[in-house]
Write a protein that holds these residues in place. Structure first.
Motif, PDB file in Angstrom:
ATOM      1  N   GLY A 233       0.905  -1.160  -0.151  1.00  0.00           N
ATOM      2  CA  GLY A 233      -0.051   0.104   0.000  1.00  0.00           C
ATOM      3  C   GLY A 233       0.847   1.437  -0.165  1.00  0.00           C
ATOM      4  O   GLY A 233       0.686   2.371  -0.510  1.00  0.00           O
ATOM      5  N   THR A 234       1.989   1.049   0.559  1.00  0.00           N
ATOM      6  CA  THR A 234       2.908   2.409   0.721  1.00  0.00           C
ATOM      7  C   THR A 234       4.235   2.362  -0.112  1.00  0.00           C
ATOM      8  O   THR A 234       4.765   3.298  -0.442  1.00  0.00           O
ATOM      9  CB  THR A 234       3.410   2.848   2.047  1.00  0.00           C
ATOM     10  N   LYS A 235       4.644   1.093  -0.599  1.00  0.00           N
ATOM     11  CA  LYS A 235       5.871   0.863  -1.144  1.00  0.00           C
ATOM     12  C   LYS A 235       5.881  -0.395  -1.984  1.00  0.00           C
ATOM     13  O   LYS A 235       5.169  -1.260  -1.949  1.00  0.00           O
ATOM     14  CB  LYS A 235       6.829   0.791   0.031  1.00  0.00           C
TER      15      LYS A 235
ATOM     16  N   THR B  32       8.105   4.297  -3.927  1.00  0.00           N
ATOM     17  CA  THR B  32       6.762   4.612  -3.297  1.00  0.00           C
ATOM     18  C   THR B  32       5.700   4.208  -4.256  1.00  0.00           C
ATOM     19  O   THR B  32       5.698   4.561  -5.347  1.00  0.00           O
ATOM     20  CB  THR B  32       6.819   6.236  -2.806  1.00  0.00           C
ATOM     21  N   THR B  33       4.867   3.745  -3.501  1.00  0.00           N
ATOM     22  CA  THR B  33       3.643   3.259  -4.347  1.00  0.00           C
ATOM     23  C   THR B  33       2.852   4.573  -4.786  1.00  0.00           C
ATOM     24  O   THR B  33       2.416   5.372  -3.889  1.00  0.00           O
ATOM     25  CB  THR B  33       2.418   2.124  -3.688  1.00  0.00           C
ATOM     26  N   PRO B  34       2.361   4.617  -6.019  1.00  0.00           N
ATOM     27  CA  PRO B  34       1.573   5.858  -6.341  1.00  0.00           C
ATOM     28  C   PRO B  34       0.367   6.156  -5.500  1.00  0.00           C
ATOM     29  O   PRO B  34      -0.491   5.166  -5.755  1.00  0.00           O
ATOM     30  CB  PRO B  34       1.357   5.853  -7.813  1.00  0.00           C
TER      31      PRO B  34
ATOM     32  N   GLN C  44       3.274   0.355 -14.114  1.00  0.00           N
ATOM     33  CA  GLN C  44       4.384   1.205 -14.384  1.00  0.00           C
ATOM     34  C   GLN C  44       5.585   1.489 -13.338  1.00  0.00           C
ATOM     35  O   GLN C  44       6.615   1.423 -13.457  1.00  0.00           O
ATOM     36  CB  GLN C  44       3.883   2.426 -15.122  1.00  0.00           C
ATOM     37  N   ALA C  45       4.830   1.717 -12.300  1.00  0.00           N
ATOM     38  CA  ALA C  45       5.666   1.867 -10.933  1.00  0.00           C
ATOM     39  C   ALA C  45       6.297   0.473 -10.617  1.00  0.00           C
ATOM     40  O   ALA C  45       7.667   0.665 -10.146  1.00  0.00           O
ATOM     41  CB  ALA C  45       4.977   2.511  -9.830  1.00  0.00           C
TER      42      ALA C  45
END
Length: 321
Positions: free
Chosen positions: A10-12, A31-33, A43-44
């Protein structure tokens, strides 16, 4: 040969590249968008994998395979991910994560449940090695679980191990899943943040959000909770104490049902708060254990925050020996 692993949180987003022994050749964390849709999240993920591959002296296109550990409803055969609530904007309908990521890497991509693959990694390479049966509890944005029973990863019909949705208080707090009284509604980091914001609106004092602004974070991360606890912030302490009580009750119920030999504690909060909180959760379980003389230990995940990414890589990579 080398394999890539991605742990979607959820955050990374954590990514690793491993060799045939499970040794980490390269790693990275992005960091997760927070406001991204499913395509943005993919993409992340690729960006994190690209960086980890470069650290290993490779490119993603040279990897023998890529595994992804993800929350939500995973259809490994179809390569889709659905019912994702704590990642980016979240999504309900199945999204072809494996196909999208495979187009970027040019190779095979395999999906698995995030906590199940992390627990499998701990069982093969970490804290679970001495045991035949273990329960993994991943305490982070939510509360996930995974099982190995008599040396076999147990997935049921695909959703086994969802300990965060064991009901610890019928009709209790609203959970992110839409139901009431789940353990995650009290112990998940996202749920605790919602409760903290509500308390602040009612006039309660806390340094949680001051720390968040100081660190430039969009959410209350595990490090912020840890810092607030060390500063003896009353609201953070109350919320974490309540989380420990609910974790104890829910985990004890799982032990009464399954009677596994050990519990492995991981996840962002579990890893950050460490052995002291593993001990506190063990004590919180004690009043609820049916056979107290056989209460299993609560062990820290030895692979730490990399267990999910390593487990994902193992899902796509070298067979168990």
């Amino acid at each position: 040969m080398a394999w890539g692993g991605i742990d979607l949180g959820g955050t990374k987003i954590e990514s690793v590249v491993i060799d045939s022994t499970g040794a980490v050749l390269g790693r990275t964390r992005h960091t997760t968008p927070g406001d991204g849709n499913a395509a943005d999240v993919v993409q992340a993920m690729y960006g994190a994998l690209l960086e980890a591959s470069r650290a290993a002296g490779l490119t993603p296109q040279r990897l023998a395979g890529v595994g992804v550990g993800a929350p939500g409803s995973v259809d490994a055969a179809a390569g889709t991910l659905a019912h994702v609530s704590n990642v980016g904007q979240g999504w309900t309908e199945p999204y072809p994560v494996a196909a999208d990521l495979g187009d970027l890497t040019g190779g095979r991509v395999v999906l698995g449940n995030d906590v199940q693959v992390a627990v499998a990694a701990e069982y093969r390479l970490g804290a679970g090695r001495p045991y035949r049966s273990v329960l993994g509890v991943w305490w982070g944005t939510g509360v996930g679980g995974g099982l190995v029973l008599d040396r076999v990863p147990w997935r049921g019909r695909g959703s086994a191990g969802e300990i965060g949705h064991v009901v610890v208080k019928p009709g209790g707090a609203r959970c992110g899943c839409g139901r009431r009284g789940c353990m995650e509604a009290y112990a998940g980091r996202a749920a605790m943040e919602r409760k903290a914001r509500k308390a602040v609106r009612k006039g309660e004092k806390t340094i949680l959000f001051e720390l968040m602004q100081r660190k430039g974070r969009p959410r209350l991360t595990s490090s912020i909770w840890d810092k607030a606890l060390r500063e003896e912030d009353s609201l953070a302490t109350w919320l974490i104490d309540r989380a420990v009580r609910m974790l104890g009750a829910g985990m004890a119920s799982a032990i009464n049902l399954l009677d596994v030999e050990a519990i492995i504690l991981g996840g962002g909060l579990g890893t950050r708060l460490g052995p002291e909180y593993a001990r506190r959760i063990h004590e919180a379980m004690r009043p609820h254990i049916f056979v107290p003389e056989r209460q299993p230990p609560v062990l820290m995940a030895e692979l730490g925050e990399l267990s999910g990414a390593i487990g994902a890589a193992l899902l796509a990579g070298p067979p168990a020996k």
